[in-house]
Design a protein around this motif. Sequence first.
Motif, PDB file in Angstrom:
ATOM      1  N   ARG A  71      15.964  83.106  72.621  1.00 29.60           N
ATOM      2  CA  ARG A  71      17.232  82.668  73.218  1.00 29.60           C
ATOM      3  C   ARG A  71      18.181  82.142  72.152  1.00 29.60           C
ATOM      4  NH1 ARG A  71      19.084  78.094  73.947  1.00 29.60           N
ATOM      5  NH2 ARG A  71      17.116  77.017  73.660  1.00 29.60           N
ATOM      6  N   GLN A  72      17.667  81.296  71.248  1.00 30.58           N
ATOM      7  CA  GLN A  72      18.502  80.744  70.179  1.00 30.58           C
ATOM      8  C   GLN A  72      19.062  81.848  69.284  1.00 30.58           C
ATOM      9  OE1 GLN A  72      16.413  77.840  67.850  1.00 30.58           O
ATOM     10  NE2 GLN A  72      15.809  76.655  69.638  1.00 30.58           N
ATOM     11  N   ALA A  73      18.214  82.784  68.907  1.00 32.11           N
ATOM     12  CA  ALA A  73      18.633  83.864  68.014  1.00 32.11           C
ATOM     13  C   ALA A  73      19.687  84.744  68.681  1.00 32.11           C
ATOM     14  CB  ALA A  73      17.422  84.696  67.592  1.00 32.11           C
ATOM     15  N   GLN A  74      19.503  85.062  69.951  1.00 34.45           N
ATOM     16  CA  GLN A  74      20.478  85.909  70.658  1.00 34.45           C
ATOM     17  C   GLN A  74      21.826  85.218  70.769  1.00 34.45           C
ATOM     18  OE1 GLN A  74      20.042  89.089  71.458  1.00 34.45           O
ATOM     19  NE2 GLN A  74      22.136  89.200  72.194  1.00 34.45           N
ATOM     20  N   GLU A  75      21.814  83.917  71.107  1.00 35.59           N
ATOM     21  CA  GLU A  75      23.069  83.179  71.215  1.00 35.59           C
ATOM     22  C   GLU A  75      23.777  83.106  69.860  1.00 35.59           C
ATOM     23  OE1 GLU A  75      21.999  79.414  72.868  1.00 35.59           O
ATOM     24  OE2 GLU A  75      21.668  80.244  74.878  1.00 35.59           O
ATOM     25  N   HIS A  76      23.015  82.848  68.797  1.00 37.16           N
ATOM     26  CA  HIS A  76      23.587  82.765  67.452  1.00 37.16           C
ATOM     27  C   HIS A  76      24.167  84.122  67.038  1.00 37.16           C
ATOM     28  CE1 HIS A  76      24.320  80.923  63.649  1.00 37.16           C
ATOM     29  NE2 HIS A  76      23.445  81.661  62.980  1.00 37.16           N
ATOM     30  N   PHE A  77      23.443  85.190  67.336  1.00 35.70           N
ATOM     31  CA  PHE A  77      23.885  86.553  67.021  1.00 35.70           C
ATOM     32  C   PHE A  77      25.217  86.844  67.696  1.00 35.70           C
ATOM     33  CE2 PHE A  77      23.608  91.195  67.992  1.00 35.70           C
ATOM     34  CZ  PHE A  77      23.625  91.668  66.688  1.00 35.70           C
ATOM     35  N   GLU A  78      25.325  86.518  68.969  1.00 31.26           N
ATOM     36  CA  GLU A  78      26.566  86.781  69.714  1.00 31.26           C
ATOM     37  C   GLU A  78      27.731  85.944  69.193  1.00 31.26           C
ATOM     38  OE1 GLU A  78      25.409  86.178  73.760  1.00 31.26           O
ATOM     39  OE2 GLU A  78      24.190  88.015  73.798  1.00 31.26           O
ATOM     40  N   ARG A  79      27.457  84.662  68.858  1.00 31.72           N
ATOM     41  CA  ARG A  79      28.512  83.804  68.300  1.00 31.72           C
ATOM     42  C   ARG A  79      28.998  84.341  66.950  1.00 31.72           C
ATOM     43  NH1 ARG A  79      25.212  79.497  69.908  1.00 31.72           N
ATOM     44  NH2 ARG A  79      24.536  79.253  67.757  1.00 31.72           N
ATOM     45  N   LEU A  80      28.061  84.778  66.122  1.00 31.61           N
ATOM     46  CA  LEU A  80      28.433  85.328  64.821  1.00 31.61           C
ATOM     47  C   LEU A  80      29.312  86.568  64.972  1.00 31.61           C
ATOM     48  CD1 LEU A  80      25.084  84.973  62.850  1.00 31.61           C
ATOM     49  CD2 LEU A  80      27.248  83.857  62.299  1.00 31.61           C
ATOM     50  N   ILE A  81      28.935  87.448  65.878  1.00 27.14           N
ATOM     51  CA  ILE A  81      29.718  88.667  66.088  1.00 27.14           C
ATOM     52  C   ILE A  81      31.136  88.328  66.531  1.00 27.14           C
ATOM     53  CG2 ILE A  81      29.975  90.685  67.588  1.00 27.14           C
ATOM     54  CD1 ILE A  81      26.976  91.112  67.367  1.00 27.14           C
ATOM     55  N   GLU A  82      31.268  87.427  67.482  1.00 32.79           N
ATOM     56  CA  GLU A  82      32.601  87.054  67.959  1.00 32.79           C
ATOM     57  C   GLU A  82      33.426  86.418  66.853  1.00 32.79           C
ATOM     58  OE1 GLU A  82      34.177  87.881  70.743  1.00 32.79           O
ATOM     59  OE2 GLU A  82      32.369  89.058  71.112  1.00 32.79           O
ATOM     60  N   GLY A  83      32.805  85.536  66.068  1.00 30.91           N
ATOM     61  CA  GLY A  83      33.529  84.896  64.968  1.00 30.91           C
ATOM     62  C   GLY A  83      33.963  85.882  63.905  1.00 30.91           C
ATOM     63  N   MET A  84      33.101  86.822  63.564  1.00 30.93           N
ATOM     64  CA  MET A  84      33.442  87.832  62.554  1.00 30.93           C
ATOM     65  C   MET A  84      34.516  88.788  63.069  1.00 30.93           C
ATOM     66  SD  MET A  84      29.797  88.837  60.902  1.00 30.93           S
ATOM     67  CE  MET A  84      28.775  87.679  60.040  1.00 30.93           C
ATOM     68  N   LYS A  85      34.461  89.124  64.359  1.00 28.99           N
ATOM     69  CA  LYS A  85      35.497  89.989  64.935  1.00 28.99           C
ATOM     70  C   LYS A  85      36.862  89.326  64.837  1.00 28.99           C
ATOM     71  CE  LYS A  85      34.908  91.737  69.018  1.00 28.99           C
ATOM     72  NZ  LYS A  85      34.444  92.013  70.393  1.00 28.99           N
ATOM     73  N   GLN A  86      36.928  88.059  65.158  1.00 29.97           N
ATOM     74  CA  GLN A  86      38.201  87.344  65.082  1.00 29.97           C
ATOM     75  C   GLN A  86      38.671  87.216  63.642  1.00 29.97           C
ATOM     76  OE1 GLN A  86      37.625  83.649  67.118  1.00 29.97           O
ATOM     77  NE2 GLN A  86      37.640  84.593  69.154  1.00 29.97           N
ATOM     78  N   ALA A  87      37.744  86.925  62.722  1.00 30.44           N
ATOM     79  CA  ALA A  87      38.115  86.763  61.316  1.00 30.44           C
ATOM     80  C   ALA A  87      38.639  88.063  60.711  1.00 30.44           C
ATOM     81  CB  ALA A  87      36.918  86.258  60.517  1.00 30.44           C
ATOM     82  N   GLN A  88      38.089  89.184  61.133  1.00 29.10           N
ATOM     83  CA  GLN A  88      38.508  90.477  60.586  1.00 29.10           C
ATOM     84  C   GLN A  88      39.603  91.155  61.419  1.00 29.10           C
ATOM     85  OE1 GLN A  88      35.237  93.062  59.641  1.00 29.10           O
ATOM     86  NE2 GLN A  88      34.027  91.381  58.771  1.00 29.10           N
ATOM     87  N   GLY A  89      39.998  90.530  62.500  1.00 26.15           N
ATOM     88  CA  GLY A  89      41.087  91.065  63.312  1.00 26.15           C
ATOM     89  C   GLY A  89      40.720  92.318  64.092  1.00 26.15           C
ATOM     90  N   ILE A  90      39.479  92.428  64.510  1.00 25.62           N
ATOM     91  CA  ILE A  90      39.050  93.588  65.291  1.00 25.62           C
ATOM     92  C   ILE A  90      39.328  93.294  66.764  1.00 25.62           C
ATOM     93  CG2 ILE A  90      37.082  95.017  65.943  1.00 25.62           C
ATOM     94  CD1 ILE A  90      35.893  94.390  63.200  1.00 25.62           C
ATOM     95  N   THR A  91      40.154  94.132  67.377  1.00 24.52           N
ATOM     96  CA  THR A  91      40.579  93.905  68.756  1.00 24.52           C
ATOM     97  C   THR A  91      40.317  95.144  69.606  1.00 24.52           C
ATOM     98  OG1 THR A  91      42.791  94.721  68.288  1.00 24.52           O
ATOM     99  CG2 THR A  91      42.430  92.351  67.991  1.00 24.52           C
ATOM    100  N   GLU A  92      40.554  95.001  70.879  1.00 21.41           N
ATOM    101  CA  GLU A  92      40.445  96.129  71.799  1.00 21.41           C
ATOM    102  C   GLU A  92      41.538  97.159  71.527  1.00 21.41           C
ATOM    103  OE1 GLU A  92      37.997  96.822  74.099  1.00 21.41           O
ATOM    104  OE2 GLU A  92      37.007  95.129  73.129  1.00 21.41           O
ATOM    105  N   GLN A  93      42.645  96.700  70.970  1.00 21.91           N
ATOM    106  CA  GLN A  93      43.729  97.623  70.623  1.00 21.91           C
ATOM    107  C   GLN A  93      43.271  98.576  69.525  1.00 21.91           C
ATOM    108  OE1 GLN A  93      47.307  95.724  69.359  1.00 21.91           O
ATOM    109  NE2 GLN A  93      48.401  97.648  69.014  1.00 21.91           N
ATOM    110  N   LEU A  94      42.551  98.048  68.528  1.00 23.66           N
ATOM    111  CA  LEU A  94      42.009  98.898  67.471  1.00 23.66           C
ATOM    112  C   LEU A  94      41.017  99.895  68.058  1.00 23.66           C
ATOM    113  CD1 LEU A  94      41.628  99.637  64.469  1.00 23.66           C
ATOM    114  CD2 LEU A  94      39.848  97.887  64.375  1.00 23.66           C
ATOM    115  N   LYS A  95      40.238  99.443  69.004  1.00 23.81           N
ATOM    116  CA  LYS A  95      39.268 100.322  69.667  1.00 23.81           C
ATOM    117  C   LYS A  95      39.986 101.485  70.360  1.00 23.81           C
ATOM    118  CE  LYS A  95      35.490 100.089  73.023  1.00 23.81           C
ATOM    119  NZ  LYS A  95      34.743  99.190  73.923  1.00 23.81           N
ATOM    120  N   ALA A  96      41.112 101.193  71.001  1.00 21.07           N
ATOM    121  CA  ALA A  96      41.860 102.232  71.707  1.00 21.07           C
ATOM    122  C   ALA A  96      42.564 103.182  70.736  1.00 21.07           C
ATOM    123  CB  ALA A  96      42.878 101.589  72.646  1.00 21.07           C
ATOM    124  N   GLU A  97      43.063 102.643  69.634  1.00 20.17           N
ATOM    125  CA  GLU A  97      43.820 103.462  68.690  1.00 20.17           C
ATOM    126  C   GLU A  97      42.936 104.288  67.760  1.00 20.17           C
ATOM    127  OE1 GLU A  97      46.306 100.691  66.660  1.00 20.17           O
ATOM    128  OE2 GLU A  97      47.593 100.348  68.400  1.00 20.17           O
TER     129      GLU A  97
END
Length: 124
Positions: A71-97
């Motif tokens: 449980r701890q590892a999964q929560e940490h993994f998900e938090r890391l992904i969200e933080g890295m996505k925001q830091a690198q500016g990866i959005t749903e708009q990029l996904k669509a384009e």
Amino acid sequence: MTKSLFEELGGRYERQGDYLIPCLTVPAKEEQPIGIWGQRHLDYLKQYRKVTYTNLLTIGRQGAYLADIDRQAQEHFERLIEGMKQAQGITEQLKAENALEWTGRMNNIRACAREIVYDEIIYT
């Protein structure tokens, strides 16, 4: 005849021939689902932390411990992904384009997050 400390704590003996053997049992396992992170930590414990593995097994806490690690590892993994996505500016708009670029960048983020979780939780 006086009771031994084992008998005072609720233990009992079984006669086998001329000997009295204590009846020892391992506590019942708690059935909890263990995901991939818990299984990887279990493999690590078996290979590199044999005393910890044996202690958890004999006191019957292995399932709860591994479920908590998972449980701890999964929560940490998900938090890391969200933080890295925001830091690198990866959005749903990029996904669509540009889906191919989005996929490559997300795979890179997941791989980085996976390595961090291994270092911080699984292999400690």
